[in-house]
Design an enzyme around this catalytic site. Structure first.
Site, short mmCIF file in Angstrom:
data_model
loop_
_atom_site.label_atom_id
_atom_site.label_comp_id
_atom_site.label_asym_id
_atom_site.label_seq_id
_atom_site.Cartn_x
_atom_site.Cartn_y
_atom_site.Cartn_z
N ARG A 207 4.40 14.51 1.81
CA ARG A 207 3.71 13.26 2.10
C ARG A 207 3.31 13.25 3.57
O ARG A 207 4.14 13.50 4.44
CB ARG A 207 4.62 12.05 1.80
CG ARG A 207 4.70 11.70 0.33
CD ARG A 207 5.76 10.65 0.08
NE ARG A 207 5.61 9.51 0.96
CZ ARG A 207 4.90 8.41 0.68
NH1 ARG A 207 4.26 8.32 -0.48
NH2 ARG A 207 4.85 7.40 1.54
N ASP B 11 0.62 3.71 -3.53
CA ASP B 11 0.90 5.15 -3.58
C ASP B 11 1.82 5.49 -4.75
O ASP B 11 1.61 6.46 -5.48
CB ASP B 11 1.50 5.63 -2.26
CG ASP B 11 2.78 4.90 -1.88
OD1 ASP B 11 3.04 3.81 -2.43
OD2 ASP B 11 3.54 5.41 -1.03
N LEU C 212 0.84 -1.20 0.00
CA LEU C 212 0.00 0.00 0.00
C LEU C 212 0.87 1.24 0.00
O LEU C 212 0.86 2.03 -0.95
CB LEU C 212 -0.93 -0.02 1.23
CG LEU C 212 -1.63 1.30 1.54
CD1 LEU C 212 -2.63 1.65 0.44
CD2 LEU C 212 -2.32 1.25 2.91
N ASP C 213 1.60 1.42 1.06
CA ASP C 213 2.47 2.59 1.24
C ASP C 213 3.75 2.09 1.91
O ASP C 213 3.81 2.00 3.14
CB ASP C 213 1.76 3.61 2.12
CG ASP C 213 2.62 4.83 2.44
OD1 ASP C 213 3.73 4.93 1.90
OD2 ASP C 213 2.18 5.67 3.25
N PRO C 214 4.73 1.67 1.10
CA PRO C 214 4.88 1.91 -0.33
C PRO C 214 4.19 0.85 -1.20
O PRO C 214 4.07 -0.30 -0.81
CB PRO C 214 6.39 1.81 -0.53
CG PRO C 214 6.81 0.79 0.48
CD PRO C 214 5.93 0.99 1.68
#
Length: 787
Positions: free
Chosen positions: A571, A455, A450-452
């Site tokens: 961010r 994104d 997801l994050d990373p």
């Protein structure tokens, strides 16, 4: 319709959407007593108060309310108007509810309220629209109905005539032919009836514009003209001219040579005029995949597919979604769901076998429970022999272990020449394996979560779209957070944990760097919560959010290729509004201190209240009962200047009490610091219940300038995902959004869609384009807008 339960507070729409439990209904008091007819068009979910409950109506009718009718456009059965318990039809649009007797009737003659709830009403044309359409169509109906020679009709009408003179027209003869193939019998039991008992048979999958271009006729003609037969196993017809159709046929013949001839002929129509170079041939092509020729009496079905295998290392929450995705790929339902993403029909020819390896066999067995094609094994990644044994059996490895273990796995994959996918950051030690991976001919795909992960994909898609148009990125901002769904945010922090809280707490102690309007700003860890700002996302106005900077945003400028053009690169971490001021206050009190506390060192165990007394210098007799405790704690927080505002001190005090940090309960021996104590209590008190869902929200905004005086554009991309419950079992949104991208990465490598070798991130089109398509096919809600 509603008002806040706290009489000192006014109605706030955003707060109502986020915390409807804080509001009580007043429609039955303020509006309904004076209303004759209610037309109900409101959106409603169970977490919101009803517009009008059955009990409220019964009370109103008893006091002489003039209500005679309900027109419920929403047709939410038992919804915002609770006593609407059925839908109605155009032909019979009403029913009657008698609230005094709590009874329902189809006649209109007695007492009660007349209700209309026609659930197909949104598809009804207005009368004038129907009249207009009919007036135009009527000019053609006469000549069309009286035509004796349909070959003289215009081409588009001729092709639209399915029947004429009582029979199917030639273009539509495939309908009867496919009906005659006993499709129901075959789809229920493929093994029991093979192409009219022909000696040889093969599974053929056709994908393309089969029906709108009538290519299916040509395929069936080839089979029957050669003396073969077919049975329709599966079929899905595209719902528009832009959508491909899919048919799965079992083709049979008594002679192997005849079957080979049929396949050769089908292959020829699948690739017409390959060397012609005419682009308009594309819509007349069929994508063809064939299985293995089987002889009657042999085993069939899944053995016609090639076995491929993936090893998943780990047994955390994120492993199960990845395992389920991969293990289901060979099923027909998956083919229909993902065929646009895997256009080479990889899934028609492959069953993916999944091996889940964990240090503890029981954990791995829990992951694979109920998943076909999945096996659990006990595996210690530090045991080189065992690790090599299982890696050698697969094509791709997914490591969902802690990041510190990835290097061991990566080196084994390089040695055995197997691809690797991880959801962790590509650190320096992993980057150093780039050349070795290239030499071994493998891909190490990192940051596929997801994050990373997602994104990167959403950001690069937007940025590259701007650059293709010769635009420049003026500003890039990104926000991401794992949160409770609004109805589960039911504690003072409006936050919950599905894992150990330590990591989430440490997020607020990391320093951060970002760029704002050309100025580079740095925030120390102890000031991170103070830097939080209120945030409203345009596409989600109901969410009351805040964000604070997340580590070093500037590295993303370099990673995304915008470091020399974007004056703002930011961010941030998302939380519900109010989280940061409470956490900042708790940090200043000392609840997040990792130093061993003196009172926790002795043999005699202190209570939670003892530690609270130490941190806030409170005498035991000052606190008697939760209400008094809240007042005393609030006063001490203010007097010790741990926060500036009384309002924040009250919230912090409520949080302390909610966590039970004022209780006379003995602190476990495992806790040696205030941080340990806080983590323990948060893990216990801020856990999700079995019926609650978490939520993942990821939002990017890109401001772009373009040459030649074009207007500045703001590109927005949003992912909003909630935990999913299936068969009584909930999978968290966080597990889905980390595990599914990792599984997709493995599929793309299995299908050889990713051809670059070495250490990669999903910032290249060959990764993020098909991956984003796959995420949407899976059901993730990805929205994009340009203003």
């Amino acid at each position: 319709m509603v008002k806040h339960k706290d009489p000192t507070k006014v109605f706030d729409k955003a707060d109502y959407y986020a915390h409807p439990e804080h509001y009580k209904p007043i429609f039955h008091e303020k509006i309904a007593p004076y209303t004759s007819v209610i037309v109900n068009c409101m959106y409603w979910e169970k977490r919101f108060p009803r517009l009008l409950s059955t009990k409220q109506l019964q009370d109103l009718i008893g006091t002489g309310c003039p209500l005679v009718g309900i027109s419920d456009i929403t047709c939410d059965i038992g919804g915002s108007i609770e006593f609407v318990n059925q839908t109605t039809s155009i032909d019979s649009p009403f029913f009657r509810y008698d609230p005094l007797n709590d009874s329902y009737h189809q006649d209109m003659e007695g007492n009660g309220v007349i209700c209309s709830a026609v659930d197909i009403l949104p598809t009804e044309f207005a009368k004038e629209a129907s009249q207009h359409f009919g007036d135009i169509l009527s000019q053609f109906v006469g000549s069309l109905a009286s035509a004796t020679n349909i070959t003289k009709l215009p081409a588009h009408l001729r092709r639209a005539c399915i029947t004429h003179g009582g029979t199917l027209n030639s273009l539509y003869e495939y309908i009867q032919r496919m009906r005659n193939s006993n499709s129901e019998e075959i789809s229920e039991n493929v093994e029991s009836c093979h192409s009219n008992k022909k000696k040889y048979h093969i599974l053929v999958s056709l994908n393309g514009h089969l029906f709108d271009q009538f290519l299916i006729n040509e395929a069936l003609d080839i089979i029957e003209a050669a003396g073969g037969s077919f049975h329709l196993v599966k079929c899905e017809v595209g719902q528009s001219a832009n959508v491909m159709s899919y048919s799965e046929l079992e083709v049979g013949a008594d002679d192997r040579a005849v079957l080979d001839q049929i396949i050769d002929s089908l292959t020829s129509i699948a690739n017409p005029n390959e060397k012609s170079g005419f682009p308009n041939q594309e819509t007349n092509k069929i994508s063809l995949k064939v299985g293995k020729v089987q002889e009657s009496g042999n085993k069939k079905g899944h053995e016609m597919k090639r076995k491929t295998a993936v090893l998943i290392l780990g047994a955390g929450r994120v492993c199960q979604p990845a395992a389920e995705l991969l293990a289901s790929i060979g099923s027909f339902s998956s083919h229909q769901q993902y065929k646009a993403c895997l256009e080479d029909d990889f899934i028609e020819q492959n069953d993916v076998q999944v091996i889940v390896g964990s240090l503890y066999l029981k954990d791995a067995e829990e992951i694979v429970e109920g998943i076909p094609n999945a096996t659990a094994v006990q595996l210690d990644v530090m045991d080189c022999g065992s690790l090599d044994k299982y890696i050698s059996q697969v094509e791709v490895v997914i490591s969902l272990l802690p990041a510190s273990c990835h290097n061991y796995v990566a080196n084994a994959c390089i040695k055995l020449k197997k691809h690797l996918v991880t959801a962790s950051y590509v650190d320096e030690s992993m980057s150093m394996l780039d050349q070795k991976a290239k030499s071994a001919g493998i891909t190490i795909l990192g940051e596929m979560g997801l994050d990373p992960g997602i994104d990167h994909m959403m950001a690069m898609k937007m940025i590259n779209q701007v650059h293709v148009r010769n635009g420049r990125i003026r500003s890039f901002t990104s926000y991401c957070g794992g949160l409770p769904s609004p109805e589960a945010a039911n504690n003072p922090l409006a936050y919950k944990f599905s894992w150990n809280p330590a990591g989430a707490i440490r997020v607020g102690q990391n320093p951060a760097t970002y760029r704002s309007h050309g100025e580079t700003l740095h925030v120390e860890g102890d000031g991170l919560y103070e830097s939080a700002v209120r945030l409203r996302i345009p596409d989600l106005p109901a969410f009351a959010l805040e964000c604070f900077p997340n580590r070093n945003s500037l590295v993303y400028g370099e990673l995304y290729g915008i470091e020399n053009e974007a004056s703002t690169i930011f961010r941030g971490t998302l939380r519900y509004e109010g989280f940061s001021e409470i956490m900042g206050t708790l940090a200043r009190i000392g609840f997040f201190s990792t130093e061993t506390h003196s009172i926790l060192e002795g043999e005699k165990r202190p209570t939670f209240r003892t530690l609270l007394h130490e941190l806030l210098k409170i005498k035991s007799e000052e606190m008697d009962g939760p209400l008094i405790a809240e007042k005393v704690i609030t006063e001490r927080i203010v007097s010790l200047q741990h926060c500036k505002e009384q309002r924040t001190a009250v919230k912090a005090a409520k949080t302390i009490i909610f966590l039970g940090l004022h209780e006379h309960t003995e602190i476990p021996v495992s806790c040696q610091s205030a941080f340990d104590v806080t983590c323990l209590r948060m893990e216990e008190r801020l856990a999700y219940s079995s019926t609650e869902q978490d939520m993942v929200l990821l939002h990017h905004e890109v401001e772009a300038d373009f040459p030649d005086g074009q207007l500045t554009e703001i590109h927005r991309a949003t992912l909003l995902e909630f935990g999913r419950t299936k068969n009584g079992k909930t999978t968290t949104a966080m597990a889905l959004t980390v595990g599914i991208p990792a599984g997709i990465g493995a599929l793309l490598l299995l299908e050889n869609k990713i051809k670059t070798r070495g250490v990669l991130r999903p910032i290249e089109p060959e990764v993020y384009v098909p991956a984003l398509d796959f995420l949407e096919a899976y059901g993730f809600k990805l929205t994009e807008k340009i203003d």
